[in-house]
Write a protein that holds these residues in place. Structure first.
Motif, PDB file in Angstrom:
ATOM      1  N   MET A 123       8.641   3.164  -3.920  1.00 19.71           N
ATOM      2  CA  MET A 123       9.384   1.988  -3.487  1.00 19.71           C
ATOM      3  C   MET A 123      10.362   2.295  -2.356  1.00 19.71           C
ATOM      4  SD  MET A 123      11.702  -0.579  -5.822  1.00 19.71           S
ATOM      5  CE  MET A 123      12.776   0.769  -6.345  1.00 19.71           C
ATOM      6  N   VAL A 124      11.025   3.456  -2.401  1.00 18.27           N
ATOM      7  CA  VAL A 124      12.048   3.779  -1.400  1.00 18.27           C
ATOM      8  C   VAL A 124      11.430   3.881  -0.014  1.00 18.27           C
ATOM      9  CG1 VAL A 124      13.750   5.477  -0.649  1.00 18.27           C
ATOM     10  CG2 VAL A 124      13.509   4.937  -3.086  1.00 18.27           C
ATOM     11  N   VAL A 125      10.344   4.644   0.104  1.00 18.55           N
ATOM     12  CA  VAL A 125       9.674   4.801   1.394  1.00 18.55           C
ATOM     13  C   VAL A 125       9.158   3.449   1.885  1.00 18.55           C
ATOM     14  CG1 VAL A 125       7.747   5.896   2.598  1.00 18.55           C
ATOM     15  CG2 VAL A 125       9.031   7.179   0.876  1.00 18.55           C
ATOM     16  N   ALA A 126       8.565   2.670   0.980  1.00 16.71           N
ATOM     17  CA  ALA A 126       8.050   1.351   1.359  1.00 16.71           C
ATOM     18  C   ALA A 126       9.176   0.444   1.845  1.00 16.71           C
ATOM     19  CB  ALA A 126       7.332   0.708   0.172  1.00 16.71           C
ATOM     20  N   GLY A 127      10.325   0.500   1.171  1.00 14.92           N
ATOM     21  CA  GLY A 127      11.449  -0.337   1.559  1.00 14.92           C
ATOM     22  C   GLY A 127      11.978   0.014   2.935  1.00 14.92           C
ATOM     23  N   ILE A 128      12.121   1.307   3.206  1.00 13.74           N
ATOM     24  CA  ILE A 128      12.628   1.761   4.506  1.00 13.74           C
ATOM     25  C   ILE A 128      11.675   1.361   5.627  1.00 13.74           C
ATOM     26  CG2 ILE A 128      13.164   3.788   5.906  1.00 13.74           C
ATOM     27  CD1 ILE A 128      14.093   5.164   3.321  1.00 13.74           C
ATOM     28  N   LEU A 129      10.390   1.640   5.424  1.00 19.06           N
ATOM     29  CA  LEU A 129       9.404   1.300   6.447  1.00 19.06           C
ATOM     30  C   LEU A 129       9.262  -0.218   6.586  1.00 19.06           C
ATOM     31  CD1 LEU A 129       6.635   3.978   5.787  1.00 19.06           C
ATOM     32  CD2 LEU A 129       8.413   3.967   7.545  1.00 19.06           C
ATOM     33  N   GLY A 130       9.490  -0.950   5.484  1.00 16.54           N
ATOM     34  CA  GLY A 130       9.428  -2.406   5.554  1.00 16.54           C
ATOM     35  C   GLY A 130      10.511  -2.978   6.449  1.00 16.54           C
ATOM     36  N   VAL A 131      11.710  -2.438   6.353  1.00 18.14           N
ATOM     37  CA  VAL A 131      12.814  -2.883   7.212  1.00 18.14           C
ATOM     38  C   VAL A 131      12.499  -2.585   8.674  1.00 18.14           C
ATOM     39  CG1 VAL A 131      15.236  -2.509   7.807  1.00 18.14           C
ATOM     40  CG2 VAL A 131      14.551  -2.667   5.407  1.00 18.14           C
ATOM     41  N   VAL A 132      11.959  -1.380   8.921  1.00 11.74           N
ATOM     42  CA  VAL A 132      11.577  -1.005  10.286  1.00 11.74           C
ATOM     43  C   VAL A 132      10.484  -1.939  10.808  1.00 11.74           C
ATOM     44  CG1 VAL A 132      10.571   0.810  11.717  1.00 11.74           C
ATOM     45  CG2 VAL A 132      12.228   1.393   9.948  1.00 11.74           C
ATOM     46  N   GLY A 133       9.493  -2.221   9.941  1.00 11.08           N
ATOM     47  CA  GLY A 133       8.398  -3.101  10.342  1.00 11.08           C
ATOM     48  C   GLY A 133       8.873  -4.505  10.656  1.00 11.08           C
ATOM     49  N   LEU A 134       9.791  -5.028   9.849  1.00  8.88           N
ATOM     50  CA  LEU A 134      10.328  -6.368  10.093  1.00  8.88           C
ATOM     51  C   LEU A 134      11.078  -6.420  11.417  1.00  8.88           C
ATOM     52  CD1 LEU A 134      10.677  -9.234   9.003  1.00  8.88           C
ATOM     53  CD2 LEU A 134      12.731  -8.465   7.798  1.00  8.88           C
ATOM     54  N   ALA A 135      11.846  -5.377  11.705  1.00  3.14           N
ATOM     55  CA  ALA A 135      12.570  -5.321  12.975  1.00  3.14           C
ATOM     56  C   ALA A 135      11.602  -5.277  14.149  1.00  3.14           C
ATOM     57  CB  ALA A 135      13.484  -4.096  12.990  1.00  3.14           C
ATOM     58  N   ALA A 136      10.505  -4.516  13.982  1.00  2.20           N
ATOM     59  CA  ALA A 136       9.513  -4.418  15.058  1.00  2.20           C
ATOM     60  C   ALA A 136       8.840  -5.765  15.295  1.00  2.20           C
ATOM     61  CB  ALA A 136       8.471  -3.356  14.708  1.00  2.20           C
ATOM     62  N   MET A 137       8.541  -6.483  14.215  1.00  8.22           N
ATOM     63  CA  MET A 137       7.904  -7.796  14.354  1.00  8.22           C
ATOM     64  C   MET A 137       8.820  -8.787  15.063  1.00  8.22           C
ATOM     65  SD  MET A 137       5.719  -8.435  10.865  1.00  8.22           S
ATOM     66  CE  MET A 137       4.199  -7.526  10.583  1.00  8.22           C
ATOM     67  N   LYS A 138      10.115  -8.676  14.819  1.00  6.65           N
ATOM     68  CA  LYS A 138      11.064  -9.569  15.493  1.00  6.65           C
ATOM     69  C   LYS A 138      11.113  -9.286  16.990  1.00  6.65           C
ATOM     70  CE  LYS A 138      14.183 -10.906  11.768  1.00  6.65           C
ATOM     71  NZ  LYS A 138      15.591 -11.095  11.355  1.00  6.65           N
TER      72      LYS A 138
ATOM     73  N   TYR B  87       0.838  -1.208   0.000  1.00  7.56           N
ATOM     74  CA  TYR B  87       0.000   0.000   0.000  1.00  7.56           C
ATOM     75  C   TYR B  87       0.874   1.259   0.000  1.00  7.56           C
ATOM     76  CZ  TYR B  87      -3.300   3.565   1.504  1.00  7.56           C
ATOM     77  OH  TYR B  87      -4.059   4.710   1.586  1.00  7.56           O
ATOM     78  N   ILE B  88       1.900   1.251   0.848  1.00  4.12           N
ATOM     79  CA  ILE B  88       2.801   2.408   0.906  1.00  4.12           C
ATOM     80  C   ILE B  88       3.540   2.574  -0.413  1.00  4.12           C
ATOM     81  CG2 ILE B  88       4.846   3.343   2.055  1.00  4.12           C
ATOM     82  CD1 ILE B  88       3.871   1.956   4.620  1.00  4.12           C
ATOM     83  N   TRP B  89       3.948   1.464  -1.013  1.00  2.43           N
ATOM     84  CA  TRP B  89       4.616   1.509  -2.313  1.00  2.43           C
ATOM     85  C   TRP B  89       3.718   2.184  -3.347  1.00  2.43           C
ATOM     86  CZ3 TRP B  89       7.831  -3.195  -4.445  1.00  2.43           C
ATOM     87  CH2 TRP B  89       8.462  -2.828  -5.636  1.00  2.43           C
ATOM     88  N   TYR B  90       2.450   1.788  -3.357  1.00  2.00           N
ATOM     89  CA  TYR B  90       1.511   2.360  -4.317  1.00  2.00           C
ATOM     90  C   TYR B  90       1.312   3.852  -4.073  1.00  2.00           C
ATOM     91  CZ  TYR B  90      -2.834   3.124  -6.921  1.00  2.00           C
ATOM     92  OH  TYR B  90      -3.783   3.612  -7.779  1.00  2.00           O
ATOM     93  N   ARG B  91       1.283   4.265  -2.801  1.00  2.00           N
ATOM     94  CA  ARG B  91       1.001   5.661  -2.461  1.00  2.00           C
ATOM     95  C   ARG B  91       2.245   6.540  -2.426  1.00  2.00           C
ATOM     96  NH1 ARG B  91      -4.217   6.961  -3.360  1.00  2.00           N
ATOM     97  NH2 ARG B  91      -5.666   5.519  -2.331  1.00  2.00           N
ATOM     98  N   ARG B  92       3.366   5.973  -1.904  1.00  2.00           N
ATOM     99  CA  ARG B  92       4.539   6.806  -1.636  1.00  2.00           C
ATOM    100  C   ARG B  92       5.790   6.409  -2.400  1.00  2.00           C
ATOM    101  NH1 ARG B  92       2.231  11.262   0.345  1.00  2.00           N
ATOM    102  NH2 ARG B  92       0.777  10.758   2.038  1.00  2.00           N
TER     103      ARG B  92
END
Length: 421
Positions: free
Chosen positions: A217-232, A210-215
């Motif tokens: 690939m770069v923003v989605a990638g950065i937030l994806g790394v943060v999200g993965l770390a949070a899930m861990k 969703y973020i990729w579509y709206r904002r």
């Protein structure tokens, strides 16, 4: 007809006939399906032209042929009983749910049903046993009855309807938003309680897409790394997300064995449901499972069924008419875009989960695919310029796509085996 379809979906997900004493043993689900199909036939609904209406019956036939090819004639009857209802359900939903109103209604029903299962999981987690009589798993993971007895299946359901709940939230008024927000939070908490790594990754992919579509690939990638770390941080099993971990290693071994089954039975596979006859563990990958059990023929059809669904939602999003030159067409497209994006996100989340689960024949998967098909058929009537897909024009592309994906699976498994070794 439509109310009966909704009732069938409710019974399929909530499954009261499996834990309410007065209903246990009664053929409620088959009876409702027969009544819905009879009403569908009586309505005179025509089956429009769409590749899925050819592919799914063909895949159904391959399932039966695979049973026969592996020496079990009784398997034809078995598949008619197991997969036949899925075919009927698909045709009814895909032809009856072509209007936005019906699609949104079906989405709302699915979200509420999934929320009931999440509430059951919360009750189960805090009380040790849910109202169905099913206790929490030995590892503390929630579970339900029937086809949702596995925590991973629950997680896949929650991920699939999460984008739908988000769309309903955006379209609602104040009170409605509070209700759908409560459903969203309950579903996400349900994903956490399943402690399913595939489901957590599915949520991450849905949000990232969703973020990729709206904002971008770069923003989605950065937030994806943060999200993965949070899930861990919040999940002990996500901390073990490594190919060398015991559970992951067992899955890689199962993928390898599935590819060996395909090599020994390349045309029609080892037969539906026969994977565990050749390997102690199931495939833990829906793509590998179809390839191993139905061979190349079944895999091409299954991949095409999925591929056309992604293609249809993407076609709506890519259309983008000029607002100044074609205001009416742009307005019509703008009304369809949120639904297209929601269904694309549901597909993304669902198939991320499916990549780590053996759920190639699970009915919820085909309900979502049916909704996509019905949506696109309706969208083509409401928005000019959307392409008409046909097997004669684009069906041939799925053979090289299947070959490429199979090669990719072989490469992936080879790399993972060397990593775990």
């Amino acid at each position: 007809m439509f109310p009966l379809i909704l009732l069938y979906v409710v019974l399929t997900i909530v499954r009261p006939q499996e834990y309410i004493t007065a209903l246990i043993g009664l053929p409620i689900l088959p009876v409702v399906l027969v009544l819905a199909f009879a009403a569908w036939l009586a309505s005179g609904t025509r089956v429009p032209r769409a590749p899925q209406f050819l592919i799914l019956p063909a895949f159904f036939i391959v399932l039966m042929l695979s049973e026969v090819a592996n020496g079990w004639l009784g398997g034809v009857k078995e598949e008619m009983g197991k997969f036949g209802p899925i075919v009927l359900m698909f045709f009814m939903i895909a032809t009856a749910c072509t209007t936005q109103r019906r699609i949104l209604t079906l989405m709302a029903v699915m979200v509420m049903c999934a929320t009931v299962l999440a509430l059951h999981g919360i009750d189960q987690r805090h009380g040790g046993i849910g109202w169905t009589g099913i206790p929490v798993g030995e590892d503390g993971r929630i579970q339900y009855v029937g086809i949702f007895n596995d925590p991973n299946d629950l997680g896949m359901l929650f991920v699939s309807v999460f984008p739908m709940a988000s769309l309903l939230y955006k379209r609602a008024g104040l009170i409605g938003r509070l209700f759908w927000l409560a459903c969203i939070l309950t579903l996400l908490y349900g994903v956490y309680l399943t402690n399913s790594r595939g489901a957590m990754l599915g949520v991450l992919v849905v949000i990232g897409a969703y973020i990729w579509y709206r904002r971008g690939m770069v923003v989605a990638g950065i937030l994806g790394v943060v999200g993965l770390a949070a899930m861990k941080l919040v999940s002990s099993r996500m901390q073990e997300l490594d190919a060398g971990e015991e559970s992951a290693s067992g899955r890689v071994d199962a993928w390898y064995e599935g590819l060996q089954m395909f090599k020994s039975h390349p045309l029609f596979g080892v037969g539906p449901g026969n994977f565990t006859d050749y390997n102690q563990l199931t495939a833990h990958n829906s793509f590998v499972l179809v390839l191993a059990e139905t061979g190349f023929v079944g895999y091409v059809l299954w991949l095409a069924l999925i591929g056309y669904s992604f293609w249809m939602t993407a076609a709506v999003l890519r259309l983008k008419p000029d607002a100044a030159a074609e205001p009416e067409r742009f307005a019509a497209w703008s009304a369809e875009r949120p639904l297209a994006l929601t269904l694309l996100l549901s597909l993304c989340g669902m198939f991320v989960c499916a990549f780590f689960l053996s759920r190639s024949y699970m009915i919820v998967l085909y309900v979502v695919l049916a909704i996509v098909t019905g949506f696109y058929l309706g969208a083509r009537q409401r928005v000019d310029g959307l392409p008409a897909f046909s097997m004669s024009e684009s069906g041939g592309r799925w053979i090289p796509a299947a070959i490429g994906s199979i090669a990719g699976l072989f490469v992936l498994v080879t790399i993972l085996l060397r990593t775990t070794g």
